[in-house]
Design a protein around this motif. Structure first.
Motif, short mmCIF file in Angstrom:
data_model
loop_
_atom_site.label_atom_id
_atom_site.label_comp_id
_atom_site.label_asym_id
_atom_site.label_seq_id
_atom_site.Cartn_x
_atom_site.Cartn_y
_atom_site.Cartn_z
N GLN A 144 39.77 51.48 90.44
CA GLN A 144 40.73 51.33 91.61
C GLN A 144 40.77 52.67 92.00
N TYR A 145 41.28 53.44 93.79
CA TYR A 145 41.63 54.70 93.81
C TYR A 145 42.99 54.27 95.29
N PHE A 146 43.43 55.75 95.03
CA PHE A 146 44.27 55.59 96.11
C PHE A 146 44.44 56.70 96.76
N GLN A 147 44.82 56.88 97.90
CA GLN A 147 44.13 58.57 98.67
C GLN A 147 45.97 59.30 98.42
N LEU A 148 46.10 59.77 98.03
CA LEU A 148 47.17 61.15 98.63
C LEU A 148 47.60 60.92 99.82
N TRP B 282 26.96 58.75 87.53
CA TRP B 282 28.00 59.53 88.74
C TRP B 282 27.78 58.81 90.16
N SER B 283 28.46 59.62 90.76
CA SER B 283 28.68 59.41 92.23
C SER B 283 27.62 59.96 92.94
N ALA B 284 27.44 59.26 94.71
CA ALA B 284 26.74 60.41 95.16
C ALA B 284 27.79 61.23 95.53
N LEU B 285 26.77 62.87 95.92
CA LEU B 285 27.14 63.88 96.31
C LEU B 285 28.38 63.69 96.96
N ASN B 286 29.80 64.50 96.76
CA ASN B 286 31.23 64.92 97.34
C ASN B 286 31.75 63.20 98.21
N ASP B 287 30.83 62.10 97.73
CA ASP B 287 31.46 60.85 98.19
C ASP B 287 30.78 60.02 96.99
N ILE B 288 33.36 59.52 96.07
CA ILE B 288 32.61 58.80 95.78
C ILE B 288 32.54 57.33 95.80
N THR B 289 32.26 56.75 97.43
CA THR B 289 31.86 55.76 97.49
C THR B 289 30.51 55.13 97.19
N GLY B 290 29.58 55.94 96.82
CA GLY B 290 28.47 56.40 96.53
C GLY B 290 27.87 55.91 95.18
N TRP B 291 27.06 54.40 95.15
CA TRP B 291 26.78 54.38 93.91
C TRP B 291 25.50 53.93 93.48
N THR C 163 49.70 50.96 98.34
CA THR C 163 48.53 50.90 96.57
C THR C 163 47.56 51.38 96.52
N PHE C 164 46.94 51.08 95.25
CA PHE C 164 45.41 51.22 95.30
C PHE C 164 45.38 49.94 95.60
N THR C 165 43.30 50.55 95.49
CA THR C 165 42.60 49.29 96.23
C THR C 165 41.06 49.55 95.46
N THR C 166 40.30 48.21 94.93
CA THR C 166 39.27 49.12 94.68
C THR C 166 38.38 49.70 95.05
N LEU C 167 37.40 50.29 94.38
CA LEU C 167 36.96 52.00 95.37
C LEU C 167 35.16 50.99 95.17
N PRO C 168 35.27 51.38 97.08
CA PRO C 168 34.19 50.81 97.39
C PRO C 168 32.62 51.35 97.09
N GLY C 169 32.12 50.25 97.01
CA GLY C 169 30.58 51.14 96.45
C GLY C 169 29.94 50.57 95.48
N SER C 170 30.58 49.02 94.77
CA SER C 170 30.36 48.37 93.64
C SER C 170 29.91 49.52 92.65
N PRO C 171 31.00 50.07 92.69
CA PRO C 171 30.35 50.75 90.77
C PRO C 171 31.10 50.12 89.53
N PRO C 172 30.14 50.66 88.72
CA PRO C 172 30.02 49.63 87.41
C PRO C 172 31.15 50.03 86.85
N ARG C 173 32.08 48.73 85.90
CA ARG C 173 33.26 49.33 85.25
C ARG C 173 33.03 50.25 84.45
N ALA C 174 34.55 50.79 83.89
CA ALA C 174 34.07 51.82 82.82
C ALA C 174 35.58 52.19 82.55
N SER C 175 35.46 52.96 80.75
CA SER C 175 36.14 53.41 80.36
C SER C 175 37.01 54.32 80.46
N PHE C 176 35.99 55.53 81.06
CA PHE C 176 36.90 56.99 81.38
C PHE C 176 36.47 57.53 83.12
N VAL C 177 36.89 58.36 83.30
CA VAL C 177 36.22 58.80 84.48
C VAL C 177 37.00 60.31 84.56
#
Length: 486
Positions: free
Chosen positions: A121-125, A165-174, A130-144
């Motif tokens: 999930q992700y949230f923009q300050l 790890w994500s794309a360079l400076n892009d948390i929606t690229g997986w 509300t939180f929403t699902t992080l785009p890019g179909s990242p895998p489920r994980a225990s830690f970030v």
């Protein structure tokens, strides 16, 4: 006069005629003295359920937001009402548990939350409600964690010994192979337990430690080298990192590892044997570590008595290389910061100045002030900024093994308050039980404690009642003299 200083606390070592003591509680280490351990004072209303993850985010504008996750929901602290706002993804019930907790990380103006049961999930300050699902179909994980310009997911649901790890400076690229996104499987060492936050990270598994190196312009993106074999973290939550310092608890000991991979057993022959001999394996797996956001101290909290919640905190100051311990009920600790308040803003907390939870000069009211935070057993967030807890400090045992008896008549506490009591422990043989006197108070005019007592082996315990205002406890000034042999 002879100053008998309160020696470094090393309960693993012998106490007789050494520069070590094994009996202190509710104090913090300092150079040649001890400091008060402030009580955990609740600050907010209670979460609806037990916190299973928590995080402090600071936006680019400097505003502070504190997040928390329970088994089914994600929350944000309302800095005005000090209550918790449900910011879960609409129509979503999450599936976090005690063994699949929430992990949070900030990447730029985004906060990402993961647990093993739900999609990240992700949230923009300053933008999201509300939180929403992080785009890019990242895998489920225990830690970030953030590794420089990459967001990294660790201990994946489909592969527990993988980091992705994500794309360079892009948390929606997986997508592996696209814009530097990729993954690494560690073939040995067990499950990935966590890592440091660095461009060149330390990755800690159950039974191995790797050093990652970012290789700009290379097709491998990161290279990984095993730097320690047979050593890792028993509890993933025990890993605490700040800057170049990373700490963790393994089976049998506490360790510090530097950015270059150098490792040291900071608890060896100091606290390891005493405390790892008492902690059950199941409780060790839930040990939580946190680094003070301001001082050079790392804290580990754990359940020592099997109550189901944490009740002790071990504290290590890595610059002084000294330990202390505190008795404190809690369900978690973490580094935090405060939002800051104007005098008018304090009215939203309480219209009665006498009912404010902290004094007006407390750092809690200062915007962005770094503080160690904790959760009470009724799930309220608080800060370790209350009045001093009841403290006890005991001198090392002193005596002549050849048989000389020492006569004790009076002494002075070297502590900047008169509100203390002392008791004297004595025995005539090393194999005998220590007998303690009733508590004695200093004379209100001279500050001297008077007590006639003769023994071969002596120690003195000083107790400072809860709420006593003091700053340094150094030891005891003791005029004593031999009383012969018998």
């Amino acid at each position: 006069m002879t100053l008998v200083a309160f020696a470094p606390w090393t309960p693993d070592t012998a106490e007789l005629n050494t520069q070590a003591t094994g009996d202190i509680q509710n104090v913090l280490p300092s150079t040649d003295s001890y400091l008060p351990f402030p009580d955990l004072l609740p600050f907010t209303t209670a979460l609806p359920a037990k916190p299973l993850g928590y995080f402090t985010a600071r936006s680019l504008s400097g505003s502070i937001t504190i997040f928390a996750g329970t088994a089914t929901k994600l929350y944000k602290l309302d800095n005005t009402t000090l209550s918790w706002t449900d910011i879960s993804k609409p129509a979503t019930t999450y599936g976090a548990t005690d063994v699949a907790r929430w992990s949070f990380e900030q990447f730029g103006e985004y906060v990402v939350a993961v647990n093993l049961s739900d999609d990240p999930q992700y949230f923009q300050l300053g933008v999201s409600t509300t939180f929403t699902t992080l785009p890019g179909s990242p895998p489920r994980a225990s830690f970030v964690r953030a590794w420089g310009d990459f967001l990294v997911l660790q201990q994946l649901a489909t592969n527990a010994n993988r980091v992705h790890w994500s794309a360079l400076n892009d948390i929606t690229g997986w997508t592996p192979g696209t814009n530097n996104s990729d993954y690494q499987d560690f073939p040995e060492g067990g499950v990935v337990q966590g890592s440091s936050r660095a461009t060149n990270p330390i990755i800690i598994l159950e039974r191995a430690i790797y050093l990652g190196t970012f290789v700009p312009g290379s097709s491998v993106i990161f290279s990984f080298v095993k730097i320690h074999d047979g050593r890792g973290a028993k509890s993933p939550y025990s890993i605490a990192s700040r800057g170049e310092n990373t700490f963790f608890a393994d089976e049998g000991g506490f360790f510090q590892i530097g950015a270059d991979g150098s490792i040291s057993g900071v608890g060896f022959e100091k606290v390891d044997r005493t405390y790892f001999g008492q902690i059950a394996a199941s409780d060790l797996a839930t040990m939580v570590g946190a680094i003070d956001p301001f001082y050079s101290r790392v804290y580990w909290t754990f359940d020592l008595t099997g109550t189901g919640s944490n009740n002790f905190i071990l504290i290590y100051d890595w610059l002084q290389q000294r330990w202390t311990v505190a008795a404190q009920d809690n369900v978690g600790i973490f580094p935090a910061a405060t939002a800051g308040y104007t005098l008018e803003g304090l009215d939203t907390v309480s219209t009665n100045i006498d009912l404010l939870p902290y004094s007006l000069d407390s750092k809690v009211w200062q915007g962005g002030a770094p503080l160690l935070a904790g959760w009470t057993t009724d799930y309220r967030l608080g800060f370790f900024n209350g009045t001093p807890k009841e403290a006890t400090l005991t001198t090392q045992e002193q005596g002549d093994v050849a048989g000389t008896i020492t006569m004790l008549s009076s002494f002075y506490g070297v502590v900047d308050t008169d509100n203390y009591t002392v008791s004297i422990g004595s025995r005539m043989t090393r194999g005998g039980a220590t007998s303690w006197t009733a508590e004695l108070s200093p004379h209100p005019i001279t500050g001297r404690v008077t007590k006639m007592l003769a023994a071969r082996f002596l120690r003195i315990r000083l107790r400072l009642p809860a709420g006593t205002v003091w700053t340094h406890a150094q030891g005891l000034e003791i005029p004593s003299k031999p009383a012969g042999r018998q």
